[in-house]
Enzyme design. Sequence first.
Site, short mmCIF file in Angstrom:
data_model
loop_
_atom_site.label_atom_id
_atom_site.label_comp_id
_atom_site.label_asym_id
_atom_site.label_seq_id
_atom_site.Cartn_x
_atom_site.Cartn_y
_atom_site.Cartn_z
N CYS A 107 -7.02 -63.79 -108.33
CA CYS A 107 -5.74 -63.07 -108.36
C CYS A 107 -5.06 -63.25 -109.70
CB CYS A 107 -4.82 -63.59 -107.26
SG CYS A 107 -5.58 -63.68 -105.62
N GLU A 162 0.69 -62.76 -100.82
CA GLU A 162 0.32 -62.79 -102.24
C GLU A 162 -0.72 -61.71 -102.40
OE1 GLU A 162 -2.14 -63.17 -105.22
OE2 GLU A 162 -2.65 -65.04 -104.21
#
Length: 542
Positions: A326, A292
Amino acid sequence: MSGTIRVPPPVNEPVLSYAPGTPERTELKAALRSISDQDADIPVIIGGEEIRTGRTRPLLAPHDHGLRLGVWHEAGAEEARRAIANTLEARREWASWPWEDRAAVFLKAAELLSTSWRATLNAATMIGQSKTAFQAEIDSACETIDFFRFGAHFADGIFDHQPVSEKGVWNRIEYRPLEGFVYAVSPFNFTAIGANLAGTPAMVGCGVLWKPSKHAVLSAYYNYRLLEEAGLPPGVINFVPGDPVGITAAAMEHPDFAGLHFTGSTGVFQSLWTTVGRNIARYRTYPRLVGETGGKDFIVAHPSADRAALSTAIVRGSFEYQGQKCSAASRAYVPASVWNGIRDDLVARTDALAMGDPTDFRNFVNAVIDRGAFDTITGYVDRAAAGPGSEVIAGGAYSDREGFFIRPTLVLAADPAHETMCDEIFGPVMSIHVYPDDKWSETLDMVDSTSPYALTGAVFSQDRRGVRDALERLKNAAGNFYINDKPTGAVVGQQPFGGARASGTNDKAGSAYNIVRWLSPRTIKENLAPPTSVEYPFMGAE
């Protein structure tokens, strides 16, 4: 005798309020004092043995240059190679344990964190990573607990899946952990990510080499000690904070490298992927690569958007944890009619956000993580203030005198291709492009094409046609998509997290999709009535 064993049904850990007068607030305040007063000496841990390399790095508080929490010892290639050998040895026994015994370790860790360890993990995260009490609670406590409880539940469901067996045949699938070791590389911004990256492969029987971020060694160390107290055998996870180049080279050159569990920048992940490709012939098996990575997360508003909800989502989605998520919103597209109704309120809300030390619970935002982040983010702020094509309408101030503090900043970008609309800044900077109300369709195309990333995004619309347009036109622009909500705050078991394009492999942390990546199925066919004749019926005479 044995029976079909099931782990307890999971529920999401309740988020404590830490309001004045609550017992959790009192306990957390005490833990904060204890962590601040300590002089930690954090070792590398291999096979349960504490190793102090003498190559020490300071444990720093981003919000207070005068606060030194101790030191941590840096591992290098030599320690990494030793840890890999130890992990492979420990894995042999660990993988042979009954599933329920492995699950029990992580369920106990969740229970410990829910009770006696909660304040410690939260305090370490608050001070070491400069998080508010609420941001630490939803991360280092609740999400970590959820990763362990739901992870065991999802693994149970995977193991329960078995193939069809026809008459006279018994077919079954055995779910084996990966042959070799998993290299877990975790970031600074979420304590729970480190617990998940190292813990999930280990839960299903893998051995793990864990390199946490240098900016999160304190909380990662406590996470390791939590698992140790819960009964994780030595060596199943080896704790090797340190030199990323040396440790990574040792891991990725090893023939038993079986998987990478990574959260970090797109550039680093692409570099690691390239290294795997270069070394592919030396591995015993094709490694599983799960990552990720970056994001340039968006909010797009339809002319029918609820003004108050949109304004709130921009502030919370952009500035909680200083935009160092994120998933943090960092670009917004707002129609002119809506913008005229929210601009003043949005600027006022942003300028009113209290900023300072996380131990002062009145603060909404704290410091960014380090000097490098501070310099990068303030560079974007300065260039946006200087124009052309952009204007700083809120925030824009910063100081590194006491800590790395940057005021939450709103940039009005007349140019939709301005660098603040396109680049991942990873800080408290939200860029807003105002578009003509009649350019909804063109704006959706702009949202989709502006960024190489596809992590999170949100649409605000009271008109269902606007929602449908965004869902369809932005289908590939975000792995986690939100309707009339900010694009942050994914909850394990509710919104499995991850994105595609330059944002990663979209293996969805906190879900069965991720867990299955750490398993290697073996299909077994047992013939209960094996044939004894070579000939087939079709061969009979006419």
